[in-house]
Design a protein around this motif. Structure first.
Motif, PDB file in Angstrom:
ATOM      1  N   ASP A 158      11.297  12.598   9.021  1.00 23.77           N
ATOM      2  CA  ASP A 158       9.965  12.549   8.420  1.00 23.77           C
ATOM      3  C   ASP A 158       8.896  12.422   9.500  1.00 23.77           C
ATOM      4  O   ASP A 158       8.374  11.339   9.774  1.00 23.77           O
ATOM      5  N   ARG A 159       8.565  13.545  10.105  1.00 24.04           N
ATOM      6  CA  ARG A 159       7.640  13.540  11.247  1.00 24.04           C
ATOM      7  C   ARG A 159       6.292  12.963  10.866  1.00 24.04           C
ATOM      8  O   ARG A 159       5.665  12.241  11.652  1.00 24.04           O
ATOM      9  N   GLY A 160       5.817  13.306   9.676  1.00 26.13           N
ATOM     10  CA  GLY A 160       4.509  12.821   9.261  1.00 26.13           C
ATOM     11  C   GLY A 160       4.479  11.311   9.134  1.00 26.13           C
ATOM     12  O   GLY A 160       3.500  10.662   9.545  1.00 26.13           O
ATOM     13  N   LEU A 161       5.563  10.741   8.588  1.00 26.69           N
ATOM     14  CA  LEU A 161       5.622   9.295   8.416  1.00 26.69           C
ATOM     15  C   LEU A 161       5.668   8.589   9.767  1.00 26.69           C
ATOM     16  O   LEU A 161       4.895   7.648  10.022  1.00 26.69           O
ATOM     17  N   TRP A 162       6.560   9.022  10.637  1.00 28.75           N
ATOM     18  CA  TRP A 162       6.704   8.347  11.941  1.00 28.75           C
ATOM     19  C   TRP A 162       5.424   8.473  12.769  1.00 28.75           C
ATOM     20  O   TRP A 162       5.033   7.549  13.483  1.00 28.75           O
ATOM     21  N   HIS A 208      13.753  14.977  21.669  1.00 33.86           N
ATOM     22  CA  HIS A 208      12.736  13.998  22.065  1.00 33.86           C
ATOM     23  C   HIS A 208      12.695  12.794  21.139  1.00 33.86           C
ATOM     24  O   HIS A 208      11.946  11.852  21.378  1.00 33.86           O
ATOM     25  N   TYR A 209      13.492  12.838  20.073  1.00 36.07           N
ATOM     26  CA  TYR A 209      13.394  11.782  19.064  1.00 36.07           C
ATOM     27  C   TYR A 209      13.590  10.390  19.658  1.00 36.07           C
ATOM     28  O   TYR A 209      12.911   9.446  19.284  1.00 36.07           O
ATOM     29  N   TYR A 210      14.546  10.248  20.574  1.00 38.98           N
ATOM     30  CA  TYR A 210      14.891   8.913  21.063  1.00 38.98           C
ATOM     31  C   TYR A 210      13.767   8.299  21.896  1.00 38.98           C
ATOM     32  O   TYR A 210      13.801   7.118  22.214  1.00 38.98           O
ATOM     33  N   ARG A 211      12.763   9.090  22.220  1.00 48.10           N
ATOM     34  CA  ARG A 211      11.635   8.570  23.008  1.00 48.10           C
ATOM     35  C   ARG A 211      10.467   8.153  22.116  1.00 48.10           C
ATOM     36  O   ARG A 211       9.455   7.666  22.626  1.00 48.10           O
ATOM     37  N   HIS A 212      10.602   8.360  20.802  1.00 45.52           N
ATOM     38  CA  HIS A 212       9.496   7.971  19.925  1.00 45.52           C
ATOM     39  C   HIS A 212       9.457   6.441  19.828  1.00 45.52           C
ATOM     40  O   HIS A 212      10.468   5.803  19.542  1.00 45.52           O
ATOM     41  N   LEU A 213       8.281   5.885  19.996  1.00 44.21           N
ATOM     42  CA  LEU A 213       8.168   4.440  20.146  1.00 44.21           C
ATOM     43  C   LEU A 213       8.283   3.689  18.826  1.00 44.21           C
ATOM     44  O   LEU A 213       8.419   2.468  18.831  1.00 44.21           O
ATOM     45  N   VAL A 214       8.229   4.401  17.699  1.00 46.91           N
ATOM     46  CA  VAL A 214       8.385   3.723  16.410  1.00 46.91           C
ATOM     47  C   VAL A 214       9.754   4.056  15.811  1.00 46.91           C
ATOM     48  O   VAL A 214      10.492   3.181  15.369  1.00 46.91           O
ATOM     49  N   ARG A 215      10.096   5.314  15.802  1.00 51.07           N
ATOM     50  CA  ARG A 215      11.356   5.729  15.183  1.00 51.07           C
ATOM     51  C   ARG A 215      12.565   5.098  15.883  1.00 51.07           C
ATOM     52  O   ARG A 215      13.523   4.696  15.245  1.00 51.07           O
ATOM     53  N   THR A 216      12.533   5.032  17.202  1.00 53.11           N
ATOM     54  CA  THR A 216      13.707   4.557  17.923  1.00 53.11           C
ATOM     55  C   THR A 216      14.023   3.086  17.651  1.00 53.11           C
ATOM     56  O   THR A 216      15.197   2.761  17.417  1.00 53.11           O
ATOM     57  N   GLU A 263       0.849  -1.186   0.000  1.00 44.61           N
ATOM     58  CA  GLU A 263       0.000   0.000   0.000  1.00 44.61           C
ATOM     59  C   GLU A 263       0.885   1.237   0.000  1.00 44.61           C
ATOM     60  O   GLU A 263       2.080   1.153   0.300  1.00 44.61           O
ATOM     61  N   PRO A 264       0.294   2.372  -0.356  1.00 46.59           N
ATOM     62  CA  PRO A 264       1.136   3.581  -0.400  1.00 46.59           C
ATOM     63  C   PRO A 264       1.535   4.017   1.005  1.00 46.59           C
ATOM     64  O   PRO A 264       0.790   3.834   1.968  1.00 46.59           O
ATOM     65  N   VAL A 265       2.705   4.610   1.079  1.00 43.94           N
ATOM     66  CA  VAL A 265       3.145   5.242   2.316  1.00 43.94           C
ATOM     67  C   VAL A 265       2.216   6.414   2.618  1.00 43.94           C
ATOM     68  O   VAL A 265       1.757   7.096   1.705  1.00 43.94           O
ATOM     69  N   ARG A 266       1.931   6.587   3.864  1.00 48.62           N
ATOM     70  CA  ARG A 266       1.145   7.763   4.256  1.00 48.62           C
ATOM     71  C   ARG A 266       1.921   8.573   5.271  1.00 48.62           C
ATOM     72  O   ARG A 266       2.757   8.053   5.999  1.00 48.62           O
ATOM     73  N   ARG A 267       1.560   9.851   5.319  1.00 51.78           N
ATOM     74  CA  ARG A 267       2.176  10.753   6.281  1.00 51.78           C
ATOM     75  C   ARG A 267       1.089  11.636   6.860  1.00 51.78           C
ATOM     76  O   ARG A 267       0.277  12.191   6.110  1.00 51.78           O
ATOM     77  N   LEU A 268       1.092  11.808   8.145  1.00 50.45           N
ATOM     78  CA  LEU A 268       0.140  12.738   8.728  1.00 50.45           C
ATOM     79  C   LEU A 268       0.532  14.156   8.363  1.00 50.45           C
ATOM     80  O   LEU A 268       1.699  14.532   8.426  1.00 50.45           O
ATOM     81  N   PRO A 278       4.011  10.423  27.203  1.00 48.05           N
ATOM     82  CA  PRO A 278       3.926  11.776  26.644  1.00 48.05           C
ATOM     83  C   PRO A 278       3.657  11.744  25.143  1.00 48.05           C
ATOM     84  O   PRO A 278       4.014  10.795  24.443  1.00 48.05           O
ATOM     85  N   GLU A 279       3.048  12.784  24.691  1.00 42.64           N
ATOM     86  CA  GLU A 279       2.610  12.871  23.288  1.00 42.64           C
ATOM     87  C   GLU A 279       3.742  12.598  22.304  1.00 42.64           C
ATOM     88  O   GLU A 279       3.553  11.969  21.264  1.00 42.64           O
ATOM     89  N   TYR A 280       4.952  13.072  22.633  1.00 47.55           N
ATOM     90  CA  TYR A 280       6.055  12.911  21.683  1.00 47.55           C
ATOM     91  C   TYR A 280       6.497  11.456  21.525  1.00 47.55           C
ATOM     92  O   TYR A 280       7.310  11.150  20.666  1.00 47.55           O
ATOM     93  N   SER A 281       5.949  10.568  22.359  1.00 47.84           N
ATOM     94  CA  SER A 281       6.227   9.148  22.176  1.00 47.84           C
ATOM     95  C   SER A 281       5.515   8.616  20.947  1.00 47.84           C
ATOM     96  O   SER A 281       5.886   7.566  20.405  1.00 47.84           O
ATOM     97  N   TYR A 282       4.499   9.333  20.500  1.00 42.83           N
ATOM     98  CA  TYR A 282       3.686   8.875  19.372  1.00 42.83           C
ATOM     99  C   TYR A 282       3.744   9.862  18.200  1.00 42.83           C
ATOM    100  O   TYR A 282       3.851   9.451  17.053  1.00 42.83           O
ATOM    101  N   VAL A 283       3.647  11.146  18.493  1.00 48.32           N
ATOM    102  CA  VAL A 283       3.761  12.183  17.466  1.00 48.32           C
ATOM    103  C   VAL A 283       5.200  12.686  17.512  1.00 48.32           C
ATOM    104  O   VAL A 283       5.620  13.276  18.510  1.00 48.32           O
ATOM    105  N   LEU A 284       5.949  12.429  16.435  1.00 43.00           N
ATOM    106  CA  LEU A 284       7.363  12.797  16.480  1.00 43.00           C
ATOM    107  C   LEU A 284       7.500  14.294  16.681  1.00 43.00           C
ATOM    108  O   LEU A 284       6.985  15.101  15.912  1.00 43.00           O
ATOM    109  N   SER A 285       8.231  14.645  17.721  1.00 40.65           N
ATOM    110  CA  SER A 285       8.330  16.035  18.140  1.00 40.65           C
ATOM    111  C   SER A 285       9.107  16.878  17.140  1.00 40.65           C
ATOM    112  O   SER A 285       9.934  16.375  16.384  1.00 40.65           O
ATOM    113  N   GLU A 286       8.877  18.186  17.162  1.00 38.56           N
ATOM    114  CA  GLU A 286       9.731  19.112  16.418  1.00 38.56           C
ATOM    115  C   GLU A 286      11.082  19.269  17.101  1.00 38.56           C
ATOM    116  O   GLU A 286      12.048  19.716  16.505  1.00 38.56           O
TER     117      GLU A 286
END
Lengths: 256, 251
Positions: free
Chosen positions: B78-82, B118-126, B3-8, B106-114
């Motif tokens: 790629d914040r939208g992708l993560w 906080h990047y290392y706390r993202h539950l998908v990107r890390t 399926e196509p990649v999506r980004r928020l 915290p929100e940045y665990s799911y929505v990749l922060s600006e």
């Protein structure tokens, strides 16, 4: 702190002088990943020819490394994409020459390297460099690297803001005195051993303002008075209030 | 399923964050998954599936393969992708307790922060980042302390917190390989007891010592065993279990 770190290094590490390295930073438009290119000259430094050369970009606790071959056969990548660097500030660079014996010992280094500013047509380096960055909700701040000194960061989310700051006495009066205070509060002590101590040019500037180049002592009140005197002299020299009034820039104040 | 990649979109990330702050009630709203106005369709395609992952490391391996065809230069930021991937796997990233409420981070665990810090706390990107960068040496960073964990993807270990807060450490093959030797059971890949401490010989101290050593040594790429040999006595309590051998321990 910079001079303390230097004194802790007693391994005979060679210093790679700035003139041996040229770094260009290409930042592109918003959303594009910045990339760097570099030219490195390690000739006649008496380094082992098979010592490895590494180029690093860093900002705060983020860093990226790019292998650049060896001293005898340097291979610098054409484009070094800075994909894992915190984009929130002034990126600096360093060059490392590492012993070929597997010990990991650093034989030579250049640190705190700034990118060459392509807009600088003259040989004169500005006292305070200005850079545009994504600062989130902040409009500006001062970023100070222990080795290379302060940079004024302004937001890139307001079109024309940086250019306006360069020309508007009103904006300058709002920003520059406080930037000066921040810098003076973190001014490192003089270091006779370090030709690149960034505080030297700032002390020269203070002298030109008629302010003593350092506070009489380390007492907080003394330091505060010294900083405020410098800010006052600076504002008087730049005549911010007169120039802002005469510029015709208007602050609209609503009367509710 | 291809399926196509999506980004928020920016608005999508704000809305996703608002839904999380409201307690993430119910199921993940479909708009975050497939509404073309919110979950923007990209030009690339990926072979994505919705299976349950038994560990964060397995998730990281999967993501590394899943995203291998995307532009590596753009992927990291790629914040939208993560954020979209977090929405896609949200039920595994944020499990429901028996009463139905969610245990939210915290929100940045799911929505990749600006904010890069906080990047290392993202539950998908890390998981993606550490597996891509360190391979098997990343296993101890992502392991759950529980032998049978009902929600492994929802965890963020203290060990990862201590080492990950400085990207220069997290991005160093030598340091992570050395830390893996010091702090993990080589058989199970799990952190040893006591690695969550903050005192002498802790991962936090390793981080601080590494900064000092970096003045003189190439801590990023030197051999892990050489690096371990430079560590002060406070790390000696861990050394008893380290088998020093001539093999390089690299990803």
């Amino acid at each position: 702190m910079a001079s303390l770190q230097k004194r802790l290094n007693s391994t005979g590490r060679h210093r790679i002088k700035r003139e041996r390295v040229t770094v260009l930073l290409h930042e592109g438009v918003e959303g594009q990943i910045p990339w760097a290119e570099a030219k490195i000259n390690l000739g006649n430094m008496r380094l082992p020819p098979d010592a490895t050369v590494a180029f690093e970009a860093y900002y705060r606790s983020s860093s990226m490394r790019f292998s650049c071959g060896t001293v005898a056969a340097p291979i610098v990548p054409d484009r070094m994409y800075l994909t894992d660097i915190d984009q929130g500030g002034a990126i600096r660079f360093r060059i490392l020459v590492i012993a070929p014996d597997g010990s990991g010992k650093i034989l030579a280094a250049a640190d705190g390297l700034r990118p060459s500013d392509e807009e600088d047509g003259s040989d004169r380096q500005p006292l305070l460099v200005l850079r545009e960055r994504n600062l989130g909700s902040e409009l500006w701040r001062i970023d100070i690297d222990d080795r290379s000194g302060p940079i004024l960061l302004v937001t890139n989310s307001i079109p024309g803001f940086a250019a306006r700051l360069k020309s508007s006495p009103l904006l300058q009066g709002l920003v520059f005195p406080h930037a000066l205070r921040t810098i003076l509060q973190k001014l490192p002590p003089p270091d006779d051993e370090n030709d690149d101590n960034w505080s030297d040019s700032w002390r020269t500037f203070l002298g030109e303002l008629g302010v003593s180049t350092e506070p009489e002592d380390d007492e907080p009140d003394t330091v505060h008075s010294w900083v405020e005197e410098a800010a006052k002299r600076f504002c008087e020299a730049k005549m911010f209030s007169v120039r802002a009034r005469e510029s015709g820039e208007i602050l609209e104040i609503s009367h509710d | 399923m291809i399926e196509p990649v999506r980004r928020l979109s920016e608005e999508g990330m704000r809305a996703f964050g608002a839904w999380i702050r409201a307690g993430a009630p119910g199921s993940v709203p479909a708009i975050f998954l497939s509404d073309p106005a919110v979950a923007l369709v990209g030009a690339e395609t990926i072979d994505i599936d919705d299976r349950r992952f038994e560990s964060r490391f397995a998730f990281g391996e999967y993501l590394t393969t899943l995203l291998a065809g995307l532009d590596p230069h753009a992927l990291s930021y790629d914040r939208g992708l993560w954020s979209w991937l977090a929405a896609r796997y949200f039920e595994q990233l944020c499990f429901r307790e028996s009463a139905g409420s969610r245990k939210l981070r915290p929100e940045y665990s799911y929505v990749l922060s600006e904010n890069f810090r906080h990047y290392y706390r993202h539950l998908v990107r890390t998981p993606w980042y550490v597996v891509k960068t360190h391979g098997n040496n990343a296993r101890f960073l992502l392991a759950s302390m529980q032998l049978t964990d009902p929600a492994p993807l929802s965890r963020h270990s203290e060990l990862l917190e201590q080492l990950g807060s400085r990207q220069a450490i997290l991005g160093s093959p030598s340091l992570i390989a050395a830390a893996s030797q010091i702090y993990s059971d080589s058989t199970t890949g799990r952190p040893l007891p006591g690695t969550s401490s903050k005192g002498r010989g802790s991962p936090r101290r390793l981080r601080d010592i590494a900064n000092q050593l970096a003045l003189t040594f190439d801590t990023r790429d030197m051999l892990p065993n050489e690096l371990i040999g430079l560590l002060p006595k406070e790390f000696s309590r861990w050394r008893g279990h380290i088998t020093v051998n001539s093999q390089q321990v690299r990803a």
